[in-house]
Design a protein around this motif. Sequence first.
Motif, PDB file in Angstrom:
ATOM      1  N   MET A 145      37.934  54.619  45.504  1.00 23.15           N
ATOM      2  CA  MET A 145      36.773  54.711  45.555  1.00 23.15           C
ATOM      3  C   MET A 145      36.696  54.217  47.298  1.00 23.15           C
ATOM      4  SD  MET A 145      32.642  53.133  44.432  1.00 23.15           S
ATOM      5  CE  MET A 145      32.689  54.194  42.925  1.00 23.15           C
ATOM      6  N   ILE A 146      36.590  52.304  47.242  1.00 27.30           N
ATOM      7  CA  ILE A 146      36.787  52.538  49.176  1.00 27.30           C
ATOM      8  C   ILE A 146      38.101  53.207  49.868  1.00 27.30           C
ATOM      9  CG2 ILE A 146      36.948  51.041  50.299  1.00 27.30           C
ATOM     10  CD1 ILE A 146      34.658  50.099  48.756  1.00 27.30           C
ATOM     11  N   ASN A 147      38.709  53.654  48.791  1.00 25.51           N
ATOM     12  CA  ASN A 147      39.975  54.379  50.255  1.00 25.51           C
ATOM     13  C   ASN A 147      39.141  55.146  50.170  1.00 25.51           C
ATOM     14  OD1 ASN A 147      41.214  52.164  50.143  1.00 25.51           O
ATOM     15  ND2 ASN A 147      42.600  52.592  48.696  1.00 25.51           N
ATOM     16  N   SER A 148      38.432  56.164  49.189  1.00 25.09           N
ATOM     17  CA  SER A 148      38.188  58.023  49.405  1.00 25.09           C
ATOM     18  C   SER A 148      37.000  57.827  50.558  1.00 25.09           C
ATOM     19  CB  SER A 148      38.881  58.504  48.398  1.00 25.09           C
ATOM     20  OG  SER A 148      37.703  58.221  47.045  1.00 25.09           O
ATOM     21  N   GLY A 149      36.065  56.923  49.996  1.00 19.29           N
ATOM     22  CA  GLY A 149      34.588  56.972  50.124  1.00 19.29           C
ATOM     23  C   GLY A 149      33.616  57.646  48.870  1.00 19.29           C
ATOM     24  N   ASP A 150      34.523  58.423  47.809  1.00 15.98           N
ATOM     25  CA  ASP A 150      33.651  59.175  46.640  1.00 15.98           C
ATOM     26  C   ASP A 150      34.268  58.590  45.899  1.00 15.98           C
ATOM     27  OD1 ASP A 150      32.394  61.683  45.814  1.00 15.98           O
ATOM     28  OD2 ASP A 150      34.144  62.522  46.516  1.00 15.98           O
ATOM     29  N   PHE A 151      33.490  59.195  44.519  1.00 14.92           N
ATOM     30  CA  PHE A 151      34.185  58.915  43.092  1.00 14.92           C
ATOM     31  C   PHE A 151      35.696  59.195  42.837  1.00 14.92           C
ATOM     32  CE2 PHE A 151      29.241  58.724  43.734  1.00 14.92           C
ATOM     33  CZ  PHE A 151      29.435  57.017  42.642  1.00 14.92           C
ATOM     34  N   ASN A 152      35.847  58.681  41.711  1.00 12.08           N
ATOM     35  CA  ASN A 152      37.256  59.391  41.233  1.00 12.08           C
ATOM     36  C   ASN A 152      37.212  60.792  41.004  1.00 12.08           C
ATOM     37  OD1 ASN A 152      40.053  59.998  40.759  1.00 12.08           O
ATOM     38  ND2 ASN A 152      39.963  57.140  40.326  1.00 12.08           N
ATOM     39  N   ARG A 153      37.474  61.909  41.262  1.00 11.47           N
ATOM     40  CA  ARG A 153      37.239  62.656  40.013  1.00 11.47           C
ATOM     41  C   ARG A 153      38.978  62.672  39.357  1.00 11.47           C
ATOM     42  NH1 ARG A 153      33.099  62.838  42.156  1.00 11.47           N
ATOM     43  NH2 ARG A 153      32.336  64.090  43.833  1.00 11.47           N
ATOM     44  N   LEU A 154      39.535  62.166  39.468  1.00 12.75           N
ATOM     45  CA  LEU A 154      40.749  62.255  38.367  1.00 12.75           C
ATOM     46  C   LEU A 154      40.059  61.653  37.273  1.00 12.75           C
ATOM     47  CD1 LEU A 154      43.216  60.600  39.798  1.00 12.75           C
ATOM     48  CD2 LEU A 154      43.143  62.697  39.783  1.00 12.75           C
ATOM     49  N   SER A 155      40.240  61.752  35.981  1.00 11.63           N
ATOM     50  CA  SER A 155      39.988  62.083  34.479  1.00 11.63           C
ATOM     51  C   SER A 155      40.540  60.322  34.384  1.00 11.63           C
ATOM     52  CB  SER A 155      41.153  62.132  33.773  1.00 11.63           C
ATOM     53  OG  SER A 155      40.814  61.510  32.687  1.00 11.63           O
ATOM     54  N   MET A 156      39.075  59.429  33.851  1.00 12.32           N
ATOM     55  CA  MET A 156      38.610  57.772  33.436  1.00 12.32           C
ATOM     56  C   MET A 156      40.123  57.909  32.065  1.00 12.32           C
ATOM     57  SD  MET A 156      37.204  57.287  35.484  1.00 12.32           S
ATOM     58  CE  MET A 156      36.428  55.434  34.839  1.00 12.32           C
ATOM     59  N   LEU A 157      40.270  59.000  31.486  1.00  6.30           N
ATOM     60  CA  LEU A 157      40.797  58.778  30.372  1.00  6.30           C
ATOM     61  C   LEU A 157      42.267  58.204  30.932  1.00  6.30           C
ATOM     62  CD1 LEU A 157      40.353  62.078  28.555  1.00  6.30           C
ATOM     63  CD2 LEU A 157      39.380  59.643  27.478  1.00  6.30           C
ATOM     64  N   GLY A 158      43.052  58.171  31.562  1.00  7.27           N
ATOM     65  CA  GLY A 158      44.033  57.496  32.234  1.00  7.27           C
ATOM     66  C   GLY A 158      43.766  55.806  32.169  1.00  7.27           C
ATOM     67  N   TYR A 159      42.547  55.710  33.041  1.00  3.63           N
ATOM     68  CA  TYR A 159      42.125  54.296  33.060  1.00  3.63           C
ATOM     69  C   TYR A 159      41.547  53.445  31.699  1.00  3.63           C
ATOM     70  CZ  TYR A 159      40.877  54.505  38.066  1.00  3.63           C
ATOM     71  OH  TYR A 159      41.352  54.484  39.030  1.00  3.63           O
ATOM     72  N   ILE A 160      40.760  54.487  31.295  1.00  2.00           N
ATOM     73  CA  ILE A 160      40.256  54.134  28.639  1.00  2.00           C
ATOM     74  C   ILE A 160      41.810  53.179  27.856  1.00  2.00           C
ATOM     75  CG2 ILE A 160      39.619  54.751  27.220  1.00  2.00           C
ATOM     76  CD1 ILE A 160      37.080  55.675  28.663  1.00  2.00           C
ATOM     77  N   LYS A 161      43.271  54.288  29.035  1.00  4.12           N
ATOM     78  CA  LYS A 161      43.763  54.491  27.202  1.00  4.12           C
ATOM     79  C   LYS A 161      44.715  53.259  28.033  1.00  4.12           C
ATOM     80  CE  LYS A 161      43.053  58.822  25.613  1.00  4.12           C
ATOM     81  NZ  LYS A 161      44.291  59.949  25.406  1.00  4.12           N
ATOM     82  N   GLU A 162      45.184  53.437  29.768  1.00  3.07           N
ATOM     83  CA  GLU A 162      46.466  52.706  30.425  1.00  3.07           C
ATOM     84  C   GLU A 162      45.656  50.892  30.960  1.00  3.07           C
ATOM     85  OE1 GLU A 162      48.763  52.372  34.594  1.00  3.07           O
ATOM     86  OE2 GLU A 162      47.493  53.897  34.354  1.00  3.07           O
ATOM     87  N   TYR A 163      44.221  51.255  30.559  1.00  4.22           N
ATOM     88  CA  TYR A 163      43.928  49.646  30.531  1.00  4.22           C
ATOM     89  C   TYR A 163      43.112  49.186  29.239  1.00  4.22           C
ATOM     90  CZ  TYR A 163      45.735  49.501  35.512  1.00  4.22           C
ATOM     91  OH  TYR A 163      46.185  50.083  36.229  1.00  4.22           O
ATOM     92  N   PRO A 164      43.677  49.597  28.116  1.00  5.39           N
ATOM     93  CA  PRO A 164      42.210  49.247  27.001  1.00  5.39           C
ATOM     94  C   PRO A 164      41.102  47.993  27.177  1.00  5.39           C
ATOM     95  CG  PRO A 164      44.529  49.149  25.645  1.00  5.39           C
ATOM     96  CD  PRO A 164      44.790  49.544  27.755  1.00  5.39           C
ATOM     97  N   LYS A 165      42.443  47.018  27.257  1.00 10.56           N
ATOM     98  CA  LYS A 165      41.606  45.810  26.686  1.00 10.56           C
ATOM     99  C   LYS A 165      40.856  45.624  28.242  1.00 10.56           C
ATOM    100  CE  LYS A 165      45.030  43.121  24.401  1.00 10.56           C
ATOM    101  NZ  LYS A 165      46.188  42.171  23.769  1.00 10.56           N
ATOM    102  N   GLU A 166      41.237  46.124  29.328  1.00 12.16           N
ATOM    103  CA  GLU A 166      40.238  45.692  31.096  1.00 12.16           C
ATOM    104  C   GLU A 166      39.341  46.467  30.815  1.00 12.16           C
ATOM    105  OE1 GLU A 166      43.647  45.695  33.513  1.00 12.16           O
ATOM    106  OE2 GLU A 166      43.230  43.353  33.390  1.00 12.16           O
ATOM    107  N   PHE A 167      39.432  48.059  30.352  1.00  9.57           N
ATOM    108  CA  PHE A 167      38.715  48.931  30.088  1.00  9.57           C
ATOM    109  C   PHE A 167      37.870  48.762  28.225  1.00  9.57           C
ATOM    110  CE2 PHE A 167      38.037  51.746  34.019  1.00  9.57           C
ATOM    111  CZ  PHE A 167      37.303  52.077  34.281  1.00  9.57           C
ATOM    112  N   ASP A 168      37.084  47.717  28.275  1.00  9.91           N
ATOM    113  CA  ASP A 168      36.857  47.438  27.304  1.00  9.91           C
ATOM    114  C   ASP A 168      35.752  48.416  26.700  1.00  9.91           C
ATOM    115  OD1 ASP A 168      35.373  46.373  24.792  1.00  9.91           O
ATOM    116  OD2 ASP A 168      35.217  44.466  25.525  1.00  9.91           O
ATOM    117  N   LEU A 169      35.284  49.693  26.373  1.00 12.92           N
ATOM    118  CA  LEU A 169      34.166  50.425  26.214  1.00 12.92           C
ATOM    119  C   LEU A 169      33.127  49.587  25.639  1.00 12.92           C
ATOM    120  CD1 LEU A 169      35.941  53.768  25.090  1.00 12.92           C
ATOM    121  CD2 LEU A 169      35.080  52.923  27.121  1.00 12.92           C
ATOM    122  N   LYS A 170      32.794  47.998  25.447  1.00 10.91           N
ATOM    123  CA  LYS A 170      31.806  47.842  24.864  1.00 10.91           C
ATOM    124  C   LYS A 170      31.192  46.735  25.988  1.00 10.91           C
ATOM    125  CE  LYS A 170      33.819  47.781  19.881  1.00 10.91           C
ATOM    126  NZ  LYS A 170      33.964  47.084  19.179  1.00 10.91           N
TER     127      LYS A 170
END
Length: 191
Positions: A145-170
């Motif tokens: 976000m900081i480098n682009s100055g914009d919201f990440n247009r890529l899939s958030m599923l990548g973050y959720i699946k790659e980092y399931p413990k850190e991207f805790d949906l609860k």
Amino acid sequence: MTFKVRMFLICLSLTLLSCKNEYSSPELEKHFTESQIEDLNKIKTFFINDIMNVDMDNFHKNFINEVEKMEASGSPYFSKKKIDSVLSSISADTFNEIWEKRIDSTQLKNKIYDYLLPKYQGKYQIFLADISKKNKAVDHYYRRMINSGDFNRLSMLGYIKEYPKEFDLKNINIQILLAIQYISVLKETFN
């Protein structure tokens, strides 16, 4: 005071304290006012209930299934009016700590595009910087976000699946991050 009255007051206090934690976090309380946290919860609730249409039963699986459907469809299945309605229901102060509204026009199509960028050094970015210190998934997201100055247009599923413990949906911080991310990106799809 009788024992029953004391027990009732203790139970009531514990209930109220536990409810507050469901809708806030130390990081939110550090960076936002109480009314801004209420606005953030409106955004989160709108995203989870109205856009994603998920309930708390089997939340993680249902949420991921809905994100997959939404990202695969390529077009939102909800109205721009609903997004605009929730954005206009929050205070200008909260909005301006999260987003910077931009308007561009094209001469080719005589069309005006409005979109939302993350507010540079707004409370929301500072909040993300704070939680990114303890969460490498959020750190990766925040740096993009900081480098682009914009919201990440890529899939958030990548973050959720790659980092399931850190991207805790609860986790409320993650829920708010996802709500702001998707509302920002989806608002742009209506242009």
